[in-house]
Motif scaffolding. Structure first.
Motif, PDB file in Angstrom:
ATOM      1  N   TYR A  94       0.855  -1.189   0.000  1.00 38.64           N
ATOM      2  CA  TYR A  94       0.000   0.000   0.000  1.00 38.64           C
ATOM      3  C   TYR A  94       0.887   1.234   0.000  1.00 38.64           C
ATOM      4  CZ  TYR A  94       1.156  -1.680   4.611  1.00 38.64           C
ATOM      5  OH  TYR A  94       1.845  -2.228   5.657  1.00 38.64           O
ATOM      6  N   ARG A  95       0.358   2.314  -0.560  1.00 38.12           N
ATOM      7  CA  ARG A  95       1.008   3.624  -0.553  1.00 38.12           C
ATOM      8  C   ARG A  95      -0.082   4.670  -0.494  1.00 38.12           C
ATOM      9  NH1 ARG A  95       4.440   1.900  -4.437  1.00 38.12           N
ATOM     10  NH2 ARG A  95       3.722   3.102  -6.203  1.00 38.12           N
ATOM     11  N   LEU A  96       0.042   5.615   0.419  1.00 37.19           N
ATOM     12  CA  LEU A  96      -1.009   6.612   0.602  1.00 37.19           C
ATOM     13  C   LEU A  96      -0.461   8.028   0.532  1.00 37.19           C
ATOM     14  CD1 LEU A  96      -2.907   5.147   3.693  1.00 37.19           C
ATOM     15  CD2 LEU A  96      -3.449   4.795   1.285  1.00 37.19           C
ATOM     16  N   LEU A  97      -1.272   8.929   0.031  1.00 34.49           N
ATOM     17  CA  LEU A  97      -0.938  10.347   0.097  1.00 34.49           C
ATOM     18  C   LEU A  97      -0.933  10.809   1.557  1.00 34.49           C
ATOM     19  CD1 LEU A  97      -3.126  11.634  -2.868  1.00 34.49           C
ATOM     20  CD2 LEU A  97      -0.618  11.711  -2.752  1.00 34.49           C
ATOM     21  N   PRO A  98      -0.124  11.792   1.890  1.00 34.60           N
ATOM     22  CA  PRO A  98      -0.019  12.240   3.290  1.00 34.60           C
ATOM     23  C   PRO A  98      -1.355  12.621   3.918  1.00 34.60           C
ATOM     24  CG  PRO A  98       1.770  13.160   2.011  1.00 34.60           C
ATOM     25  CD  PRO A  98       0.860  12.480   1.026  1.00 34.60           C
ATOM     26  N   GLU A  99      -2.274  13.173   3.121  1.00 34.85           N
ATOM     27  CA  GLU A  99      -3.563  13.590   3.696  1.00 34.85           C
ATOM     28  C   GLU A  99      -4.412  12.397   4.149  1.00 34.85           C
ATOM     29  OE1 GLU A  99      -3.836  14.634  -0.820  1.00 34.85           O
ATOM     30  OE2 GLU A  99      -2.299  14.575   0.751  1.00 34.85           O
TER      31      GLU A  99
END
Length: 198
Positions: A94-99
């Motif tokens: 998984y990889r997520l945007l900081p927000e």
């Protein structure tokens, strides 16, 4: 690949409409701090690589899913369930945007993919790897029921290696069979993929 719905999220197979969001994700220095060689700098090369991945997994039960807020389709990041390098195992990631950090998004999306992998695909094992210094990602893998098995060389670097066999272990380390309560912490439904917004 199929679309997966949870209480708050929609996980949809990546398609060509996602390329701008993927660039925003993979060019973000904070997102890519522990990933490969860091943020991607060449947008044209990145676009070509992502197009290749979309085509590669188009007719596969495995691949990359976009993670979007169910309520308004806000793009949060990606999750994956793909063949593990030089292994018969399947890797979750998984990889997520900081927000989207700190909201349980990675855990919720990961639990959906764990259930899909064990219950729908009947996988025997799911593995996860992360940079040894990435404490947040390591916590998520533990919450997903994967057990730490030490470090190993993978993808050209040393990584922390986690494993869940069909009897998924919960955060206390107690083994649970697939389909038990630890797997049902997210109510999961499968939606037919007619089109990303249709």
């Amino acid at each position: 690949m199929i679309e997966l719905l949870t209480e708050r999220l929609r996980l949809h197979p990546l398609d060509l409409d996602d390329l701008d969001d993927l660039w925003r994700l993979d060019s973000d220095e904070s997102v890519m701090r522990y990933v490969g060689s860091g943020p991607v700098a060449d947008q044209a090369a990145h676009r070509e690589r992502m197009q290749e991945l979309v085509v590669r997994f188009a007719d596969s039960p495995f691949g990359l899913w976009g993670i979007r807020k169910l309520e308004n389709d806000t793009f949060y990041g990606i999750a994956l369930l793909i063949p593990f390098e030089d292994s018969p195992d399947i890797e979750i990631g998984y990889r997520l945007l900081p927000e989207a950090w700190g909201q349980g998004v990675a855990t919720e999306a990961g639990r959906a993919l764990i259930r899909y992998g064990f219950e729908a695909l009947r996988l025997g094992r799911i593995v996860g790897v992360t940079h040894p210094d990435n404490a947040a990602s390591r916590r998520v893998l533990t919450k997903l029921g994967l057990a730490y098995r030490g470090t190993r060389a993978q993808y050209g670097q040393d990584v922390a290696y986690y494993v869940a066999d069909r009897g998924v272990a919960d955060a206390t380390g107690e083994a649970k069979p697939a389909g038990s309560e630890v797997d049902k912490t997210v109510e999961l439904s499968v939606a037919p993929t007619v089109g990303r917004h249709g």
